[in-house]
Design a protein around this motif. Sequence first.
Motif, PDB file in Angstrom:
ATOM      1  N   ARG A  60      57.927 186.590 127.787  1.00 36.78           N
ATOM      2  CA  ARG A  60      59.269 186.787 128.732  1.00 36.78           C
ATOM      3  C   ARG A  60      59.721 185.671 129.046  1.00 36.78           C
ATOM      4  N   ARG A  61      59.189 185.701 129.978  1.00 37.17           N
ATOM      5  CA  ARG A  61      59.462 184.650 131.740  1.00 37.17           C
ATOM      6  C   ARG A  61      58.213 183.482 131.438  1.00 37.17           C
ATOM      7  N   LEU A  80      60.227 182.269 123.082  1.00 35.81           N
ATOM      8  CA  LEU A  80      60.740 183.308 123.667  1.00 35.81           C
ATOM      9  C   LEU A  80      61.539 184.374 123.043  1.00 35.81           C
ATOM     10  N   GLY A  84      64.635 186.288 127.178  1.00 33.78           N
ATOM     11  CA  GLY A  84      63.877 185.706 127.400  1.00 33.78           C
ATOM     12  C   GLY A  84      64.382 183.798 128.237  1.00 33.78           C
ATOM     13  N   ARG A  85      63.549 183.241 129.228  1.00 37.65           N
ATOM     14  CA  ARG A  85      64.013 182.791 130.412  1.00 37.65           C
ATOM     15  C   ARG A  85      62.806 181.931 130.670  1.00 37.65           C
ATOM     16  N   PRO A 131      61.759 186.091 141.831  1.00 37.31           N
ATOM     17  CA  PRO A 131      61.815 186.684 140.525  1.00 37.31           C
ATOM     18  C   PRO A 131      61.166 187.313 140.269  1.00 37.31           C
ATOM     19  N   GLU A 132      61.362 187.752 139.066  1.00 38.26           N
ATOM     20  CA  GLU A 132      59.859 189.025 138.204  1.00 38.26           C
ATOM     21  C   GLU A 132      58.917 188.263 137.879  1.00 38.26           C
ATOM     22  N   PHE A 134      56.130 185.551 136.079  1.00 36.15           N
ATOM     23  CA  PHE A 134      56.283 185.094 134.938  1.00 36.15           C
ATOM     24  C   PHE A 134      55.074 185.924 134.488  1.00 36.15           C
ATOM     25  N   ASP A 135      54.901 185.688 133.247  1.00 36.09           N
ATOM     26  CA  ASP A 135      54.029 185.779 131.871  1.00 36.09           C
ATOM     27  C   ASP A 135      52.789 184.890 131.872  1.00 36.09           C
TER      28      ASP A 135
END
Length: 223
Positions: A60-61, A80, A84-85, A131-132, A134-135
């Motif tokens: 998603r990231r 994504l 998603g970003r 930030p959340e 990253f995947d």
Amino acid sequence: MSDEARWHATDNYFAERLLAPDAVLDAALRESAAAGLPAIAVSPVLGAFLNLLLRIRGARRVLEIGTLGGYSTIWMARALPEGGRLVTLEADPKHAAVARANIERAGLAHVVDLRVGRAAETLPLLAGEAPEPFDVVFIDADKPSNPIYFEWALKLTRAGSVIVLDNVARNGEVANAASTDPSVIGTRAFMDMVHRHPRLDATALQMVGVKGYDGFLLALVKG
Ligand code: SAH
Ligand code: DHB
Ligand code: MG
């Protein structure tokens, strides 16, 4: 036929058989070339691989270091889900302007957050935003800085995240411990950091194709 010609022909055959014709990706390469950007984007088959990898991972990231004209960016942003970003970092304002137009044409401006500046400077700013995680992190910028990017990739990910490093084979030059090429030294240092890190499982694959002989490293962050 030379080895190189066979690599090209086979890569083109795979792309023709497996990848859909894509006016937007073609335009991204055409506009990049017209603006004088170097022809060093990922190959079509590697772009498709990154797209599939992100979908297999359910990413998603995504963080990309090294945008160029946004060719790999478009391949990945398309993978994504809604919401998603993809954050992509580019040092050269001219490259970034070309990428922005290509991303816009691809209808992905709402997905892609393009940040202009040297990644060694924009990464701490990004991290400062807490930030959340990253995947997936795709590292494809100046190779001498790869050790710096290793550290940030680990800080910005979590267990289950995937880190991909482009251009690890470089005509086999990476296996030369005596190399004085700063790009090779940077990539070898990255390899050593992966090797020493207790929370990474990794492999690297060599490829031949339209970009000659090169490869990528794939690492999984463990818990
Ligand atoms: N990922 C792109 C190709 C990237 S080429 C694709 O496959 O389509 C490498 C890019 O990294 C170039 O655009 C270059 O300007 C950029 N770059 C070089 N040094 C950088 C730095 N210090 N910080 C961020 N980007 C950098
Ligand atoms: C170069 C950089 C890349 O990221 C790549 O995939 C191929 C070549 C280069 O700087 O020459
Ligand atoms: Mg590359």
